[in-house]
Design a protein around this motif. Sequence first.
Motif, PDB file in Angstrom:
ATOM      1  N   PRO A   1      -1.564   6.033  -9.131  1.00 12.99           N
ATOM      2  CA  PRO A   1      -2.172   6.025 -10.465  1.00 12.99           C
ATOM      3  C   PRO A   1      -3.227   7.109 -10.674  1.00 12.99           C
ATOM      4  CG  PRO A   1      -2.905   4.123  -9.197  1.00 12.99           C
ATOM      5  CD  PRO A   1      -1.796   4.766  -8.429  1.00 12.99           C
ATOM      6  N   ILE A   2      -3.942   7.495  -9.606  1.00  9.01           N
ATOM      7  CA  ILE A   2      -4.897   8.608  -9.754  1.00  9.01           C
ATOM      8  C   ILE A   2      -4.143   9.880 -10.129  1.00  9.01           C
ATOM      9  CG2 ILE A   2      -6.418  10.166  -8.472  1.00  9.01           C
ATOM     10  CD1 ILE A   2      -7.475   7.748  -6.949  1.00  9.01           C
ATOM     11  N   LEU A   3      -3.047  10.151  -9.423  1.00  6.88           N
ATOM     12  CA  LEU A   3      -2.245  11.339  -9.739  1.00  6.88           C
ATOM     13  C   LEU A   3      -1.593  11.197 -11.104  1.00  6.88           C
ATOM     14  CD1 LEU A   3      -1.324  14.051  -8.532  1.00  6.88           C
ATOM     15  CD2 LEU A   3       0.688  12.874  -7.659  1.00  6.88           C
ATOM     16  N   ASP A   4      -1.166   9.987 -11.447  1.00  8.37           N
ATOM     17  CA  ASP A   4      -0.534   9.740 -12.741  1.00  8.37           C
ATOM     18  C   ASP A   4      -1.517   9.973 -13.890  1.00  8.37           C
ATOM     19  OD1 ASP A   4       1.930   8.946 -14.005  1.00  8.37           O
ATOM     20  OD2 ASP A   4       0.947   7.080 -14.598  1.00  8.37           O
ATOM     21  N   GLY A   5      -2.821   9.813 -13.609  1.00  7.53           N
ATOM     22  CA  GLY A   5      -3.836  10.004 -14.633  1.00  7.53           C
ATOM     23  C   GLY A   5      -4.279  11.441 -14.826  1.00  7.53           C
ATOM     24  N   VAL A   6      -3.802  12.347 -13.967  1.00  7.02           N
ATOM     25  CA  VAL A   6      -4.154  13.769 -14.112  1.00  7.02           C
ATOM     26  C   VAL A   6      -3.392  14.352 -15.303  1.00  7.02           C
ATOM     27  CG1 VAL A   6      -4.009  16.047 -13.029  1.00  7.02           C
ATOM     28  CG2 VAL A   6      -4.658  14.054 -11.673  1.00  7.02           C
ATOM     29  N   PRO A   7      -4.080  15.004 -16.247  1.00  2.00           N
ATOM     30  CA  PRO A   7      -3.400  15.575 -17.421  1.00  2.00           C
ATOM     31  C   PRO A   7      -2.446  16.701 -17.016  1.00  2.00           C
ATOM     32  CG  PRO A   7      -5.783  15.463 -17.760  1.00  2.00           C
ATOM     33  CD  PRO A   7      -5.540  15.195 -16.312  1.00  2.00           C
ATOM     34  N   MET A   8      -1.143  16.483 -17.208  1.00  7.88           N
ATOM     35  CA  MET A   8      -0.129  17.509 -16.939  1.00  7.88           C
ATOM     36  C   MET A   8       1.162  17.087 -17.608  1.00  7.88           C
ATOM     37  SD  MET A   8       1.033  16.830 -12.941  1.00  7.88           S
ATOM     38  CE  MET A   8      -0.583  16.732 -12.216  1.00  7.88           C
ATOM     39  N   PRO A   9       2.078  18.025 -17.899  1.00  6.44           N
ATOM     40  CA  PRO A   9       3.366  17.676 -18.513  1.00  6.44           C
ATOM     41  C   PRO A   9       4.143  16.682 -17.643  1.00  6.44           C
ATOM     42  CG  PRO A   9       3.020  20.045 -18.566  1.00  6.44           C
ATOM     43  CD  PRO A   9       1.921  19.477 -17.714  1.00  6.44           C
ATOM     44  N   GLU A  10       4.993  15.884 -18.298  1.00  7.83           N
ATOM     45  CA  GLU A  10       5.708  14.817 -17.607  1.00  7.83           C
ATOM     46  C   GLU A  10       6.584  15.336 -16.469  1.00  7.83           C
ATOM     47  OE1 GLU A  10       6.124  11.025 -16.694  1.00  7.83           O
ATOM     48  OE2 GLU A  10       4.930  11.728 -18.382  1.00  7.83           O
ATOM     49  N   GLU A  11       7.310  16.435 -16.709  1.00 11.18           N
ATOM     50  CA  GLU A  11       8.178  16.984 -15.666  1.00 11.18           C
ATOM     51  C   GLU A  11       7.362  17.455 -14.462  1.00 11.18           C
ATOM     52  OE1 GLU A  11      11.503  17.037 -15.265  1.00 11.18           O
ATOM     53  OE2 GLU A  11      11.432  15.696 -16.973  1.00 11.18           O
ATOM     54  N   LYS A  12       6.214  18.072 -14.735  1.00  6.60           N
ATOM     55  CA  LYS A  12       5.351  18.533 -13.652  1.00  6.60           C
ATOM     56  C   LYS A  12       4.775  17.345 -12.890  1.00  6.60           C
ATOM     57  CE  LYS A  12       1.628  21.813 -12.709  1.00  6.60           C
ATOM     58  NZ  LYS A  12       0.629  22.744 -13.285  1.00  6.60           N
ATOM     59  N   LYS A  13       4.492  16.262 -13.626  1.00  7.35           N
ATOM     60  CA  LYS A  13       3.934  15.078 -12.975  1.00  7.35           C
ATOM     61  C   LYS A  13       4.974  14.423 -12.062  1.00  7.35           C
ATOM     62  CE  LYS A  13       1.000  12.789 -15.288  1.00  7.35           C
ATOM     63  NZ  LYS A  13       0.319  11.958 -16.311  1.00  7.35           N
ATOM     64  N   LYS A  14       6.238  14.431 -12.492  1.00 10.35           N
ATOM     65  CA  LYS A  14       7.305  13.860 -11.663  1.00 10.35           C
ATOM     66  C   LYS A  14       7.419  14.623 -10.349  1.00 10.35           C
ATOM     67  CE  LYS A  14      11.613  14.464 -12.939  1.00 10.35           C
ATOM     68  NZ  LYS A  14      12.919  14.343 -13.658  1.00 10.35           N
ATOM     69  N   LYS A  15       7.327  15.944 -10.430  1.00 11.42           N
ATOM     70  CA  LYS A  15       7.374  16.766  -9.225  1.00 11.42           C
ATOM     71  C   LYS A  15       6.165  16.498  -8.333  1.00 11.42           C
ATOM     72  CE  LYS A  15       9.922  20.631 -11.297  1.00 11.42           C
ATOM     73  NZ  LYS A  15       9.904  22.080 -11.588  1.00 11.42           N
ATOM     74  N   ALA A  16       4.986  16.373  -8.984  1.00 13.28           N
ATOM     75  CA  ALA A  16       3.760  16.128  -8.217  1.00 13.28           C
ATOM     76  C   ALA A  16       3.832  14.793  -7.483  1.00 13.28           C
ATOM     77  CB  ALA A  16       2.548  16.161  -9.145  1.00 13.28           C
ATOM     78  N   MET A  17       4.437  13.786  -8.126  1.00 11.35           N
ATOM     79  CA  MET A  17       4.556  12.476  -7.494  1.00 11.35           C
ATOM     80  C   MET A  17       5.454  12.550  -6.264  1.00 11.35           C
ATOM     81  SD  MET A  17       3.261   9.433  -8.058  1.00 11.35           S
ATOM     82  CE  MET A  17       2.937   9.311  -9.819  1.00 11.35           C
ATOM     83  N   SER A  18       6.541  13.330  -6.369  1.00 10.44           N
ATOM     84  CA  SER A  18       7.435  13.497  -5.223  1.00 10.44           C
ATOM     85  C   SER A  18       6.731  14.244  -4.098  1.00 10.44           C
ATOM     86  CB  SER A  18       8.692  14.252  -5.651  1.00 10.44           C
ATOM     87  OG  SER A  18       9.567  14.434  -4.561  1.00 10.44           O
ATOM     88  N   LEU A  19       5.983  15.282  -4.449  1.00 10.95           N
ATOM     89  CA  LEU A  19       5.247  16.037  -3.437  1.00 10.95           C
ATOM     90  C   LEU A  19       4.173  15.180  -2.778  1.00 10.95           C
ATOM     91  CD1 LEU A  19       4.874  19.504  -5.205  1.00 10.95           C
ATOM     92  CD2 LEU A  19       6.269  18.975  -3.200  1.00 10.95           C
ATOM     93  N   LEU A  20       3.549  14.291  -3.571  1.00 17.74           N
ATOM     94  CA  LEU A  20       2.551  13.371  -3.006  1.00 17.74           C
ATOM     95  C   LEU A  20       3.144  12.591  -1.844  1.00 17.74           C
ATOM     96  CD1 LEU A  20      -0.185  11.771  -3.126  1.00 17.74           C
ATOM     97  CD2 LEU A  20       0.973  10.217  -4.722  1.00 17.74           C
ATOM     98  N   HIS A  21       4.329  12.048  -2.049  1.00 20.84           N
ATOM     99  CA  HIS A  21       4.967  11.257  -0.994  1.00 20.84           C
ATOM    100  C   HIS A  21       5.512  12.140   0.123  1.00 20.84           C
ATOM    101  CE1 HIS A  21       4.769   7.244  -2.882  1.00 20.84           C
ATOM    102  NE2 HIS A  21       4.784   7.929  -3.999  1.00 20.84           N
ATOM    103  N   SER A  22       5.805  13.405  -0.192  1.00 28.97           N
ATOM    104  CA  SER A  22       6.275  14.298   0.868  1.00 28.97           C
ATOM    105  C   SER A  22       5.169  14.581   1.877  1.00 28.97           C
ATOM    106  CB  SER A  22       6.789  15.622   0.281  1.00 28.97           C
ATOM    107  OG  SER A  22       5.732  16.479  -0.097  1.00 28.97           O
ATOM    108  N   PHE A  23       3.910  14.594   1.415  1.00 33.29           N
ATOM    109  CA  PHE A  23       2.802  14.859   2.330  1.00 33.29           C
ATOM    110  C   PHE A  23       2.678  13.753   3.373  1.00 33.29           C
ATOM    111  CE2 PHE A  23       1.560  18.159  -0.543  1.00 33.29           C
ATOM    112  CZ  PHE A  23       0.861  19.061   0.254  1.00 33.29           C
ATOM    113  N   PHE A  24       3.051  12.534   3.018  1.00 37.62           N
ATOM    114  CA  PHE A  24       3.043  11.453   4.002  1.00 37.62           C
ATOM    115  C   PHE A  24       4.039  11.758   5.119  1.00 37.62           C
ATOM    116  CE2 PHE A  24       4.393   7.377   5.745  1.00 37.62           C
ATOM    117  CZ  PHE A  24       3.170   6.771   5.997  1.00 37.62           C
TER     118      PHE A  24
END
Length: 419
Positions: free
Chosen positions: A125-148
């Motif tokens: 939800p912290i990442l979801d709350g960052v202002p950015m376009p939806e497509e960019k946010k989807k990529k960011a969410m995937s990258l977030l889990h890739s770091f794990f």
Amino acid sequence: MPTTPNYRATVRACYLGNLLQSCGAIFAILFVPLRTLYGLTYTQYGLLVSVNFIVQVCSDILFSKPVERLGFRPFAVLSPILTSTGLVLFALAPVLYPGNVFFGFCVGMFVFAAAAGLQELLLSPILDGVPMPEEKKKKAMSLLHSFFAWGQIGAVLITTLLVWVLKAEQWQLITVLWALPPLVNVFLFAKAPLDAKVSAGNAMSLKQLFTSKIFLVVLLAIIFGGAAEVTMSQWASAFIEKGLNLPKLLGDMLGVCGFSLMLGLGRTLYGLKGDRISIHKVMIFGSLGAFCLYLLAALSGSPFVGMAACGLTGFCVSMLWPGSIVVASRELPLAGASMFALMSAGGDLGSSAASFLTGQVADRVEAMGLTSFMGSAVTPEQAALRAGLFFAALFPICCFGINILLQRMTEKKQKGEKS
């Protein structure tokens, strides 16, 4: 003149949080040494993994409302402190509980898991709350889990190297060393801007969430997706060493690290190219591929084919957990932190139940003293671990059916909105 918030610092803190939280991978590497030193059974190992995920479930749920009410920051700072505390308590188990070391392991795991659950609740939800376009946010969410996943690779490689250099008897020192890196995020989250996408007053209620058919199906998807991912992640080290009779160093480096490498690769590729691929197709074909690889690992007569199957499973399951979160966030845009808490709790619930059941199956088959499995001549321990992975193939095939249903429901919803 007010300064513009530096949301890049927020994104970096989230990525680093998942990277550092992956130090939990050391428990899978240390299991065989702990089994040798303290006589742990496979059921006890499965129970430790279950304690980890059950406490994460409780942490996800219990902290969701306080997080919505008090904001992200105090909990984002607290989480890495608890992570380090849990690792230190785990290392001190033989000192604090000499008469019942396993109980001491459970205490350390309890604190570590509470931090992990809190982290799961916060980062998405912290990442979801960052202002950015939806497509960019989807990529960011995937990258977030890739770091794990990338963090898991580092944790496995470094821990395996430390066990080889310092010897298994120094596992306590190794665990304490891993307690230091998470503290970095205490300072990062103390300063980064942390905003909620939806205010607590405007977010969907729990009643509204549980009356949404799409939410219920995507919750099932993450339950079985988490089971498919974590079972192989947690059991690959023991399976490769004892089930396939390969050297521990080789198994950890090529099998366990191979799984994490493929997991990280799948999530990173989707993060970079995900706008061109349907997330539903990724999850459907991924779960089907994972089912086939679980069976291949359990039934293959070649230890190297079995080890390769363990590693390649990581690519197939890579988007089952984060993909479910992406779909939930897209289909339920007014959901707040509670939805992310329930999604994380669902993934943890599936992970804990799956790992425990796999351990139960392995121990019961070992107690039968079988010297063959599906026609192959093996030791009772090898038969037990092969039977455990064979049983675990149920999780990805269930995930396959659920994701087909989820795709049909979302397509129907989108057609209804257009008409």
